[in-house]
Design a protein around this motif. Structure first.
Motif, PDB file in Angstrom:
ATOM      1  N   LEU A 198      -1.880  10.129  -7.793  1.00 16.43           N
ATOM      2  CA  LEU A 198      -3.115  10.874  -8.029  1.00 16.43           C
ATOM      3  C   LEU A 198      -3.643  11.450  -6.723  1.00 16.43           C
ATOM      4  O   LEU A 198      -4.024  12.625  -6.653  1.00 16.43           O
ATOM      5  CB  LEU A 198      -4.155   9.948  -8.668  1.00 16.43           C
ATOM      6  CG  LEU A 198      -5.494  10.577  -9.077  1.00 16.43           C
ATOM      7  CD1 LEU A 198      -6.044   9.857 -10.308  1.00 16.43           C
ATOM      8  CD2 LEU A 198      -6.521  10.488  -7.945  1.00 16.43           C
ATOM      9  N   TYR A 199      -3.648  10.628  -5.663  1.00 19.67           N
ATOM     10  CA  TYR A 199      -4.088  11.124  -4.361  1.00 19.67           C
ATOM     11  C   TYR A 199      -3.243  12.306  -3.895  1.00 19.67           C
ATOM     12  O   TYR A 199      -3.771  13.303  -3.390  1.00 19.67           O
ATOM     13  CB  TYR A 199      -3.994   9.996  -3.323  1.00 19.67           C
ATOM     14  CG  TYR A 199      -5.145   9.029  -3.295  1.00 19.67           C
ATOM     15  CD1 TYR A 199      -6.442   9.406  -3.611  1.00 19.67           C
ATOM     16  CD2 TYR A 199      -4.947   7.700  -2.885  1.00 19.67           C
ATOM     17  CE1 TYR A 199      -7.493   8.512  -3.555  1.00 19.67           C
ATOM     18  CE2 TYR A 199      -5.997   6.793  -2.819  1.00 19.67           C
ATOM     19  CZ  TYR A 199      -7.266   7.206  -3.154  1.00 19.67           C
ATOM     20  OH  TYR A 199      -8.320   6.321  -3.085  1.00 19.67           O
ATOM     21  N   SER A 200      -1.933  12.198  -4.045  1.00 20.42           N
ATOM     22  CA  SER A 200      -1.051  13.279  -3.588  1.00 20.42           C
ATOM     23  C   SER A 200      -1.348  14.578  -4.318  1.00 20.42           C
ATOM     24  O   SER A 200      -1.345  15.663  -3.714  1.00 20.42           O
ATOM     25  CB  SER A 200       0.415  12.876  -3.791  1.00 20.42           C
ATOM     26  OG  SER A 200       0.767  11.798  -2.946  1.00 20.42           O
ATOM     27  N   ARG A 201      -1.609  14.493  -5.600  1.00 22.75           N
ATOM     28  CA  ARG A 201      -1.932  15.708  -6.352  1.00 22.75           C
ATOM     29  C   ARG A 201      -3.264  16.282  -5.913  1.00 22.75           C
ATOM     30  O   ARG A 201      -3.422  17.513  -5.805  1.00 22.75           O
ATOM     31  CB  ARG A 201      -1.942  15.415  -7.855  1.00 22.75           C
ATOM     32  CG  ARG A 201      -2.099  16.675  -8.702  1.00 22.75           C
ATOM     33  CD  ARG A 201      -1.865  16.423 -10.170  1.00 22.75           C
ATOM     34  NE  ARG A 201      -0.506  15.948 -10.440  1.00 22.75           N
ATOM     35  CZ  ARG A 201      -0.049  15.729 -11.682  1.00 22.75           C
ATOM     36  NH1 ARG A 201      -0.842  15.933 -12.733  1.00 22.75           N
ATOM     37  NH2 ARG A 201       1.175  15.291 -11.859  1.00 22.75           N
ATOM     38  N   LEU A 202      -4.231  15.423  -5.639  1.00 22.28           N
ATOM     39  CA  LEU A 202      -5.522  15.913  -5.156  1.00 22.28           C
ATOM     40  C   LEU A 202      -5.380  16.598  -3.799  1.00 22.28           C
ATOM     41  O   LEU A 202      -6.069  17.584  -3.520  1.00 22.28           O
ATOM     42  CB  LEU A 202      -6.515  14.747  -5.061  1.00 22.28           C
ATOM     43  CG  LEU A 202      -6.991  14.162  -6.390  1.00 22.28           C
ATOM     44  CD1 LEU A 202      -7.817  12.898  -6.148  1.00 22.28           C
ATOM     45  CD2 LEU A 202      -7.809  15.181  -7.172  1.00 22.28           C
TER      46      LEU A 202
ATOM     47  N   GLN B 191      -8.541  18.708  -2.862  1.00 19.53           N
ATOM     48  CA  GLN B 191      -9.681  17.977  -3.402  1.00 19.53           C
ATOM     49  C   GLN B 191      -9.790  16.538  -2.897  1.00 19.53           C
ATOM     50  O   GLN B 191     -10.465  15.719  -3.506  1.00 19.53           O
ATOM     51  CB  GLN B 191      -9.610  17.981  -4.938  1.00 19.53           C
ATOM     52  CG  GLN B 191     -10.002  19.301  -5.568  1.00 19.53           C
ATOM     53  CD  GLN B 191     -11.461  19.650  -5.286  1.00 19.53           C
ATOM     54  OE1 GLN B 191     -12.363  18.827  -5.431  1.00 19.53           O
ATOM     55  NE2 GLN B 191     -11.701  20.878  -4.863  1.00 19.53           N
ATOM     56  N   LEU B 192      -9.115  16.231  -1.780  1.00 15.82           N
ATOM     57  CA  LEU B 192      -9.198  14.877  -1.237  1.00 15.82           C
ATOM     58  C   LEU B 192      -9.803  14.908   0.163  1.00 15.82           C
ATOM     59  O   LEU B 192      -9.148  15.298   1.133  1.00 15.82           O
ATOM     60  CB  LEU B 192      -7.827  14.209  -1.214  1.00 15.82           C
ATOM     61  CG  LEU B 192      -7.808  12.731  -0.789  1.00 15.82           C
ATOM     62  CD1 LEU B 192      -8.682  11.882  -1.716  1.00 15.82           C
ATOM     63  CD2 LEU B 192      -6.382  12.191  -0.761  1.00 15.82           C
ATOM     64  N   ALA B 193     -11.049  14.497   0.259  1.00 17.44           N
ATOM     65  CA  ALA B 193     -11.714  14.399   1.558  1.00 17.44           C
ATOM     66  C   ALA B 193     -11.259  13.122   2.264  1.00 17.44           C
ATOM     67  O   ALA B 193     -10.691  12.223   1.654  1.00 17.44           O
ATOM     68  CB  ALA B 193     -13.226  14.385   1.369  1.00 17.44           C
ATOM     69  N   GLY B 194     -11.517  13.065   3.556  1.00 17.21           N
ATOM     70  CA  GLY B 194     -11.175  11.879   4.334  1.00 17.21           C
ATOM     71  C   GLY B 194     -12.375  11.364   5.097  1.00 17.21           C
ATOM     72  O   GLY B 194     -13.309  12.118   5.394  1.00 17.21           O
ATOM     73  N   TYR B 195     -12.346  10.080   5.399  1.00 12.28           N
ATOM     74  CA  TYR B 195     -13.393   9.474   6.218  1.00 12.28           C
ATOM     75  C   TYR B 195     -12.726   8.461   7.131  1.00 12.28           C
ATOM     76  O   TYR B 195     -12.066   7.520   6.656  1.00 12.28           O
ATOM     77  CB  TYR B 195     -14.443   8.782   5.349  1.00 12.28           C
ATOM     78  CG  TYR B 195     -15.544   8.108   6.137  1.00 12.28           C
ATOM     79  CD1 TYR B 195     -16.670   8.824   6.544  1.00 12.28           C
ATOM     80  CD2 TYR B 195     -15.453   6.764   6.490  1.00 12.28           C
ATOM     81  CE1 TYR B 195     -17.685   8.211   7.284  1.00 12.28           C
ATOM     82  CE2 TYR B 195     -16.455   6.143   7.221  1.00 12.28           C
ATOM     83  CZ  TYR B 195     -17.561   6.869   7.619  1.00 12.28           C
ATOM     84  OH  TYR B 195     -18.562   6.272   8.352  1.00 12.28           O
ATOM     85  N   GLU B 196     -12.873   8.645   8.431  1.00  9.56           N
ATOM     86  CA  GLU B 196     -12.222   7.754   9.382  1.00  9.56           C
ATOM     87  C   GLU B 196     -13.082   6.528   9.653  1.00  9.56           C
ATOM     88  O   GLU B 196     -14.234   6.640  10.077  1.00  9.56           O
ATOM     89  CB  GLU B 196     -11.937   8.470  10.704  1.00  9.56           C
ATOM     90  CG  GLU B 196     -11.226   7.582  11.710  1.00  9.56           C
ATOM     91  CD  GLU B 196     -10.945   8.266  13.043  1.00  9.56           C
ATOM     92  OE1 GLU B 196     -10.431   7.588  13.962  1.00  9.56           O
ATOM     93  OE2 GLU B 196     -11.255   9.472  13.178  1.00  9.56           O
ATOM     94  N   VAL B 197     -12.511   5.362   9.404  1.00 12.35           N
ATOM     95  CA  VAL B 197     -13.171   4.114   9.777  1.00 12.35           C
ATOM     96  C   VAL B 197     -12.580   3.638  11.102  1.00 12.35           C
ATOM     97  O   VAL B 197     -11.431   3.946  11.432  1.00 12.35           O
ATOM     98  CB  VAL B 197     -13.004   3.038   8.688  1.00 12.35           C
ATOM     99  CG1 VAL B 197     -13.660   3.463   7.394  1.00 12.35           C
ATOM    100  CG2 VAL B 197     -11.545   2.717   8.463  1.00 12.35           C
ATOM    101  N   LYS B 198     -13.363   2.902  11.842  1.00 15.62           N
ATOM    102  CA  LYS B 198     -12.928   2.427  13.157  1.00 15.62           C
ATOM    103  C   LYS B 198     -12.462   0.969  13.128  1.00 15.62           C
ATOM    104  O   LYS B 198     -11.829   0.513  14.076  1.00 15.62           O
ATOM    105  CB  LYS B 198     -14.076   2.574  14.164  1.00 15.62           C
ATOM    106  CG  LYS B 198     -14.591   3.999  14.303  1.00 15.62           C
ATOM    107  CD  LYS B 198     -13.523   4.939  14.829  1.00 15.62           C
ATOM    108  CE  LYS B 198     -14.113   6.325  15.085  1.00 15.62           C
ATOM    109  NZ  LYS B 198     -13.077   7.276  15.593  1.00 15.62           N
TER     110      LYS B 198
END
Length: 242
Positions: free
Chosen positions: A196-200, A205-212
């Motif tokens: 599902l992620y790959s298709r998004l 349609q797949l945003a990202g958020y970097e965690v530290k």
């Protein structure tokens, strides 16, 4: 204060890498630092402001329900969505649970200890306007094989099988999904969240958020020991998750 969506806790896997420890109990019920791992997770979720959890259960899932119950002793509302006779995969399990989760929900793997600012992740999803968000960690192949190309805003490529030189990040283990992200899977019951992620990604349609903060997991014997050591230290300093 940010209103926290419910969490879908993926706890339906067979946990074959941990046999014989998981021959008679599900991975979520393994003793970690003196208590079943799911207890640590539920406490963490509560500390982060979450009040509703839906456990997506499969293998020996009734043991989780028998132990956790309705979640009242954790000051949570806990529901359950069972795969049934056949395992649905992580994506199929989430799709089945949508009636209990609503239009927007977080997803966390049942073998992961993920301690970060949950409200900041939710706010990033709301600001991004995409169907879903994946948290990522700049891994550089340190903890596991990196599998994400991230440009600082969006996920540009996600593939667990075909690595590229630009993959410096790894899927951290937490995501946020809108129910509309499952629109292309209306006719599918069994599929993985990774697909599902790959298709998004292909649809932009797949945003990202970097965690530290690095992730911890109990999916392997080494990870189980490392996470147990971490949680023992954490229990000695209970303010560390607030």
């Amino acid at each position: 204060m940010t209103s926290m969506p419910p969490i879908a806790l993926l706890a339906g896997g067979l946990a074959t890498r941990l046999r014989p420890l998981t021959e008679k109990i599900p991975k979520s019920m393994l003793d970690v630092a003196g208590e079943p791992f799911i207890v640590h997770q539920l406490r963490l979720f509560h500390c982060k402001g979450v009040r509703r959890v839906v456990v997506c259960a499969g293998y020996l899932g009734s043991m989780i329900e028998d132990f956790v119950g309705d979640g009242a002793r954790f000051d949570l509302s806990v529901g359950y969505s069972f795969d049934g006779e056949k395992l649905l995969g992580t994506g199929g399990a989430l799709k089945k649970a949508i009636p209990q989760l609503g239009d927007t929900f977080m997803v966390v793997y049942g073998d992961s200890w993920l301690d970060t600012d949950y409200a900041a992740v939710v706010e990033a999803f709301q600001a991004g306007g995409k169907s879903a968000l994946m948290t990522v960690f700049r891994n550089e192949d340190a903890w596991d094989a990196s599998n994400v190309e991230f440009d600082g805003v969006d996920i540009r490529r996600y593939d667990k099988r075909m690595k590229t030189p630009q993959m410096n990040f790894i899927d951290w283990g937490m995501g946020i999904l809108g129910a509309k992200a499952f629109a292309d899977w209306a006719g599918a019951d069994q599929f993985d969240l990774a697909d599902l992620y790959s298709r998004l990604v292909d649809q932009g349609q797949l945003a990202g958020y970097e965690v530290k903060e690095r992730f911890y997991e109990i999916g392997s014997t080494a990870g189980l020991q490392e996470t147990a050591d971490l949680l023992r230290r954490s229990l000695a300093s209970p303010l560390s998750h607030t």
